[in-house]
Design an enzyme around this catalytic site. Structure first.
Site, PDB file in Angstrom:
ATOM      1  N   THR A 160     -88.402 -24.199 -27.879  1.00 18.26           N
ATOM      2  CA  THR A 160     -87.075 -24.620 -27.398  1.00 18.26           C
ATOM      3  C   THR A 160     -87.204 -25.849 -26.493  1.00 18.26           C
ATOM      4  O   THR A 160     -86.393 -26.773 -26.562  1.00 18.26           O
ATOM      5  CB  THR A 160     -86.423 -23.451 -26.621  1.00 18.26           C
ATOM      6  OG1 THR A 160     -86.167 -22.401 -27.553  1.00 18.26           O
ATOM      7  CG2 THR A 160     -85.136 -23.862 -25.938  1.00 18.26           C
ATOM      8  N   ASP A 208     -79.646 -24.349 -15.977  1.00 18.71           N
ATOM      9  CA  ASP A 208     -80.074 -25.731 -15.726  1.00 18.71           C
ATOM     10  C   ASP A 208     -79.198 -26.727 -16.479  1.00 18.71           C
ATOM     11  O   ASP A 208     -79.660 -27.784 -16.901  1.00 18.71           O
ATOM     12  CB  ASP A 208     -81.553 -25.897 -16.110  1.00 18.71           C
ATOM     13  CG  ASP A 208     -81.825 -25.514 -17.568  1.00 18.71           C
ATOM     14  OD1 ASP A 208     -80.877 -25.118 -18.272  1.00 18.71           O
ATOM     15  OD2 ASP A 208     -82.986 -25.618 -17.990  1.00 18.71           O
TER      16      ASP A 208
HETATM   17  N1  LIG Z   1     -85.945 -24.249 -14.223  1.00 14.30           N
HETATM   18  C1  LIG Z   1     -86.816 -24.941 -14.899  1.00 14.30           C
HETATM   19  O1  LIG Z   1     -87.584 -25.714 -14.335  1.00 14.30           O
HETATM   20  C2  LIG Z   1     -86.908 -24.751 -16.379  1.00 14.30           C
HETATM   21  C3  LIG Z   1     -88.018 -25.255 -17.079  1.00 14.30           C
HETATM   22  C4  LIG Z   1     -88.101 -25.015 -18.451  1.00 14.30           C
HETATM   23  C5  LIG Z   1     -87.080 -24.340 -19.096  1.00 14.30           C
HETATM   24  N2  LIG Z   1     -85.999 -23.902 -18.379  1.00 14.30           N
HETATM   25  C6  LIG Z   1     -84.928 -23.141 -19.019  1.00 14.30           C
HETATM   26  O2  LIG Z   1     -85.396 -21.829 -19.227  1.00 14.30           O
HETATM   27  C7  LIG Z   1     -84.709 -21.245 -20.314  1.00 14.30           C
HETATM   28  C8  LIG Z   1     -85.696 -20.572 -21.245  1.00 14.30           C
HETATM   29  O3  LIG Z   1     -86.543 -21.546 -21.815  1.00 14.30           O
HETATM   30  P1  LIG Z   1     -87.665 -21.097 -22.848  1.00 14.30           P
HETATM   31  O4  LIG Z   1     -88.545 -22.269 -23.036  1.00 14.30           O
HETATM   32  O5  LIG Z   1     -88.265 -19.813 -22.420  1.00 14.30           O
HETATM   33  O6  LIG Z   1     -86.778 -20.843 -24.129  1.00 14.30           O
HETATM   34  P2  LIG Z   1     -87.088 -19.820 -25.324  1.00 14.30           P
HETATM   35  O7  LIG Z   1     -86.146 -20.148 -26.402  1.00 14.30           O
HETATM   36  O8  LIG Z   1     -88.540 -19.802 -25.601  1.00 14.30           O
HETATM   37  O9  LIG Z   1     -86.696 -18.394 -24.687  1.00 14.30           O
HETATM   38  C9  LIG Z   1     -85.405 -18.075 -24.313  1.00 14.30           C
HETATM   39  C10 LIG Z   1     -85.144 -16.637 -24.721  1.00 14.30           C
HETATM   40  O10 LIG Z   1     -83.874 -16.233 -24.180  1.00 14.30           O
HETATM   41  C11 LIG Z   1     -83.328 -15.317 -25.108  1.00 14.30           C
HETATM   42  N3  LIG Z   1     -81.917 -15.137 -24.789  1.00 14.30           N
HETATM   43  C12 LIG Z   1     -80.878 -15.966 -25.043  1.00 14.30           C
HETATM   44  N4  LIG Z   1     -79.742 -15.458 -24.528  1.00 14.30           N
HETATM   45  C13 LIG Z   1     -80.084 -14.291 -23.936  1.00 14.30           C
HETATM   46  C14 LIG Z   1     -79.366 -13.309 -23.217  1.00 14.30           C
HETATM   47  N5  LIG Z   1     -78.055 -13.422 -22.986  1.00 14.30           N
HETATM   48  N6  LIG Z   1     -80.033 -12.228 -22.744  1.00 14.30           N
HETATM   49  C15 LIG Z   1     -81.368 -12.095 -22.956  1.00 14.30           C
HETATM   50  N7  LIG Z   1     -82.093 -12.991 -23.630  1.00 14.30           N
HETATM   51  C16 LIG Z   1     -81.465 -14.074 -24.091  1.00 14.30           C
HETATM   52  C17 LIG Z   1     -83.637 -15.921 -26.455  1.00 14.30           C
HETATM   53  O11 LIG Z   1     -83.563 -14.956 -27.488  1.00 14.30           O
HETATM   54  C18 LIG Z   1     -85.042 -16.461 -26.243  1.00 14.30           C
HETATM   55  O12 LIG Z   1     -86.035 -15.553 -26.678  1.00 14.30           O
HETATM   56  C19 LIG Z   1     -83.921 -22.381 -20.959  1.00 14.30           C
HETATM   57  O13 LIG Z   1     -82.580 -22.279 -20.559  1.00 14.30           O
HETATM   58  C20 LIG Z   1     -84.525 -23.638 -20.382  1.00 14.30           C
HETATM   59  O14 LIG Z   1     -83.609 -24.664 -20.279  1.00 14.30           O
HETATM   60  C21 LIG Z   1     -85.902 -24.102 -17.049  1.00 14.30           C
END
Ligand SMILES: NC(=O)c1ccc[n+]([C@@H]2O[C@H](COP(=O)([O-])OP(=O)(O)OC[C@H]3O[C@@H](n4cnc5c(N)ncnc54)[C@H](O)[C@@H]3O)[C@@H](O)[C@H]2O)c1
Length: 354
Positions: free
Chosen positions: A92, A237
């Site tokens: 993602t 974010d």
């Molecule tokens: N704060 C930061 O510095 C930072 C850094 C990287 C990513 N992020 C954010 O973190 C989030 C996750 O990123 P990732 O790389 O793990 O993505 P990813 O796609 O690998 O994992 C996200 C997971 O969330 C699940 N999901 C979606 N909606 C859901 C819900 N309502 N309840 C439970 N699970 C749900 C999905 O099925 C998926 O498995 C993203 O929103 C990304 O923008 C933030």
């Protein structure tokens, strides 16, 4: 005028050589120092900007700069495409990071930052949690069990003795593969797939790291967490994207990583400005004072701060140089007269095949 190029394979080699735990520990320590010593005059970090789109699929490409005057600029470019796994077989979050000499403009280094982003996001949660979480915390809750959840858990195991994990993902396939993905560092931790509300009710620390859509949050109900529970809100974010119920935020000490960004994109969007707590810099700098908050509800509003990318890139480049990994390419090599952009034509007098 050479640029250090670090491909994903080089980054993996660096981390494998150092060891996952040792790399995470070094990142946590460097980040702790950088966060507590952060001075907005000496290190310039604007709110990030980017392009969001919904066609051909929901996506976002944004840029996150960090300027150390007289020294360097680190610029991370990050793509967020929640359907990447299904559509393209890709993560993602995909990212690259570059470093520029802030005395000449020269591109000093360019690296894959997909792993680095996950590592530094986990490390940031560990730094905040190390102040705000009780020393006897044993249960981590994860809502969203994707890529970031792996490094959230890993980082937390480096600052607390974690014995049990409760996790929930709305995608059964992500839930099913989670145990395998954390086996390398959490083999002696008991893992339990439960509902989102049960995650919140039964954990000492909860990390929300979901790809929930804009306007579709929060990701759990108005349930009662343990009175001392700390939340690392990682997935909120983007404008309109939130994971934590307002009622819980209102009962918690909410500490943003970067307040200006958090009020636009993080959980702080939901709060009246007067209800927002101290920044993570204030918390880490005054750790003794804020450890009192370990007995109450706290939230680290982690939107993703370019300071974290600066620290992670610095550590990666330093280790890669010392291990002799990566390539040095003369991308910007200047031939001959710096005042003559056409100098190459005379330097290479013979016509060349295209
Ligand atoms: N704060 C930061 O510095 C930072 C850094 C990287 C990513 N992020 C954010 O973190 C989030 C996750 O990123 P990732 O790389 O793990 O993505 P990813 O796609 O690998 O994992 C996200 C997971 O969330 C699940 N999901 C979606 N909606 C859901 C819900 N309502 N309840 C439970 N699970 C749900 C999905 O099925 C998926 O498995 C993203 O929103 C990304 O923008 C933030």
């Amino acid at each position: 005028m050479h640029t250090l190029i670090l491909t994903a394979d080089d980054v993996h080699r660096v981390v494998r050589h150092v060891g996952l735990d040792a790399f995470m520990d070094a990142l946590i320590e460097r980040l702790r120092t950088a966060i507590s010593g952060f001075d907005g005059e000496a290190t310039v970090i604007p709110v990030r900007s980017g392009f969001a789109y919904s066609e051909p699929a929901e996506g976002l490409i944004e840029w996150m700069p960090c300027f150390r005057p007289g020294d360097h600029v680190v610029l991370k470019v990050v793509g967020y495409h929640p359907s990447n796994g299904r559509r393209n077989g890709l993560p993602t979050v995909i990212s690259t990071v570059s470093a520029y000499d802030a005395t000449s403009g020269h591109l000093k280094a360019l690296a894959d930052a997909t792993l680095l982003t996950a590592l530094r996001t986990g490390a940031a949660s560990a730094v905040a949690s190390d102040v705000l979480v009780r020393a006897d915390a044993r249960t981590v809750g994860l809502i969203g069990a994707g890529a970031q959840a792996v490094t959230q858990l890993h980082a937390l195991t480096r600052v607390r003795s974690i014995e049990r994990v409760l996790y929930f993902d709305s995608d059964p396939a992500a839930s099913a593969s989670f145990a395998d993905r954390v086996a390398s560092f959490a083999s002696d931790v008991s893992l339990h797939a439960v509902s989102a509300d049960e995650v919140v009710e039964g954990s000492d620390i909860v990390c929300t790291a979901t790809s929930v859509g804009v306007g579709e949050g929060p990701v759990f109900g108005d349930v009662e967490p343990r009175p001392w529970c700390h939340f690392n809100a990682v997935g909120s974010d983007f404008p309109g994207k939130v994971e934590i119920p307002l009622s819980l935020l209102e009962r918690s000490l909410v500490c943003p990583d970067f307040r200006l960004q958090a009020v636009a994109e993080g959980e702080c969007q939901q709060l009246d400005p007067d209800s927002i707590g101290p920044s993570v810099t204030e918390v880490v700098r005054n750790a003794g004072l804020y450890m009192g908050a370990q007995e109450s509800l706290t939230v680290f509003d982690s939107t993703g701060w370019a300071l974290e990318d600066d620290v992670a890139m610095g550590l990666l480049a330093e280790l890669a140089e010392s291990l002799g990994l990566g390539m040095h390419l003369p991308i910007e090599a200047v031939v001959g007269d710096a005042l003559n952009p056409y100098d190459f034509a005379t330097a290479y007098a013979q016509p060349v095949e295209p």
